[in-house]
Enzyme design. Sequence first.
Site, mmCIF file in Angstrom:
data_model
loop_
_atom_site.group_PDB
_atom_site.id
_atom_site.type_symbol
_atom_site.label_atom_id
_atom_site.label_comp_id
_atom_site.label_asym_id
_atom_site.label_seq_id
_atom_site.Cartn_x
_atom_site.Cartn_y
_atom_site.Cartn_z
ATOM 1 N N GLU A 150 -30.205 -37.556 -20.160
ATOM 2 C CA GLU A 150 -30.534 -37.348 -21.577
ATOM 3 C C GLU A 150 -29.444 -36.497 -22.213
ATOM 4 O OE1 GLU A 150 -34.166 -35.011 -22.016
ATOM 5 O OE2 GLU A 150 -33.706 -33.863 -20.217
ATOM 6 N N LEU A 180 -36.910 -34.486 -20.464
ATOM 7 C CA LEU A 180 -37.992 -33.955 -21.283
ATOM 8 C C LEU A 180 -38.665 -35.125 -22.011
ATOM 9 C CD1 LEU A 180 -39.128 -31.118 -22.272
ATOM 10 C CD2 LEU A 180 -38.038 -31.742 -24.423
ATOM 11 N N LYS A 204 -40.867 -27.877 -20.714
ATOM 12 C CA LYS A 204 -40.000 -27.327 -21.769
ATOM 13 C C LYS A 204 -39.932 -25.809 -21.620
ATOM 14 C CE LYS A 204 -39.120 -28.136 -26.694
ATOM 15 N NZ LYS A 204 -37.734 -28.558 -26.585
ATOM 16 N N TYR A 251 -41.551 -23.271 -24.656
ATOM 17 C CA TYR A 251 -41.322 -23.230 -26.097
ATOM 18 C C TYR A 251 -41.542 -24.602 -26.725
ATOM 19 C CZ TYR A 251 -36.679 -25.485 -25.776
ATOM 20 O OH TYR A 251 -35.656 -26.366 -25.574
HETATM 21 N N1 PMP Z 1 -34.446 -33.418 -24.178
HETATM 22 C C1 PMP Z 1 -34.119 -32.118 -24.146
HETATM 23 C C2 PMP Z 1 -33.443 -31.566 -22.926
HETATM 24 C C3 PMP Z 1 -34.399 -31.294 -25.247
HETATM 25 O O1 PMP Z 1 -34.080 -29.987 -25.210
HETATM 26 C C4 PMP Z 1 -35.003 -31.860 -26.400
HETATM 27 C C5 PMP Z 1 -35.281 -31.028 -27.615
HETATM 28 N N2 PMP Z 1 -35.978 -29.873 -27.356
HETATM 29 C C6 PMP Z 1 -35.326 -33.224 -26.378
HETATM 30 C C7 PMP Z 1 -35.030 -33.972 -25.252
HETATM 31 C C8 PMP Z 1 -35.969 -33.880 -27.569
HETATM 32 O O2 PMP Z 1 -37.318 -33.551 -27.668
HETATM 33 P P1 PMP Z 1 -38.070 -33.599 -29.081
HETATM 34 O O3 PMP Z 1 -37.859 -34.988 -29.619
HETATM 35 O O4 PMP Z 1 -39.475 -33.332 -28.747
HETATM 36 O O5 PMP Z 1 -37.426 -32.569 -29.927
#
Ligand code: PMP
Length: 282
Positions: free
Chosen positions: A179, A204, A147, A31
Amino acid sequence: MIVYINGEFVKEEQAVVSVFDRGFLFADAVYEVTTILNSRLIDFKSHMTRLRRSSAELELLLPYTDDELLTIHQQLIEKNNVNEGLIYLQLTRGNAGQRDFLFPSKSVEPTLVLFAQKISIIENSKAKAGIRVVAYDDIRWQRCDIKTTSLLAASLAKQYAYSQGADDAIFVKNGLITEGSSSNFFIITQDNTLKTRALSHEILPGITRQAILALAKEQKLSIEETAFSIEEAIAAKEAFITSATSVVYPVIEVDGQKVGQGKPGLLAHRLREIYIQAMSVP
Ligand code: PMP
């Protein structure tokens, strides 16, 4: 609400996915969440690049060009009249017609679903007041760089945080922060170094993380992509999380202990403002 499903824009009640869809049975799906500001998509290209990487890692078919995906995103913004919010995109391996762990043959069409959600991004109470986070054991699998919709660990972590009266959880693995439950985590040390965990299979690769690091570099901040502990976060001058929909939220408390003065930090505020400014330029 008008949603997109496999080539069609329909009312949400009419959007139907099979019980044999592998996204439903195995979380065999990837996603993306892209932010909308002033009815425009933020960092769209980067989100689609990550989507392609996630799909490729799972050998999941993505038979759409970036231009086609952009058109679908834009039409959803228009049809739902979204000024500020997000577009959620989910791609699954499709309806295999039965429950089987093995991938179905290539002839199975993937399922593509997108919908819009209106949310406040600029005027946001968490961005203003900051958030309180608690540590949670990082019980996720070993490919957090992909993701996928397998988000039960994140859900459990957030639920735990709420049960503790906190706003969110941050994952800790072997004594070090990986994170946030749905964000990347940063600190600014007492000697003004911006630290966030380096990219690996354990986190991620956040699109906002990448953008904030680039802006911090432009601002000539000292940056270290390295692992650090809960104790280091508590001893830091500032802490914050980043994600597409939160942009930057200052973190004012970790495990009930104040970070800095226990108030949103100046640098977190500045980085948020600079990023929003940069995003607002057409
Ligand atoms: N880490 C995780 C585990 C996440 O779910 C997300 C958001 N989807 C992020 C980091 C941040 O990613 P982004 O800045 O691309 O939204």
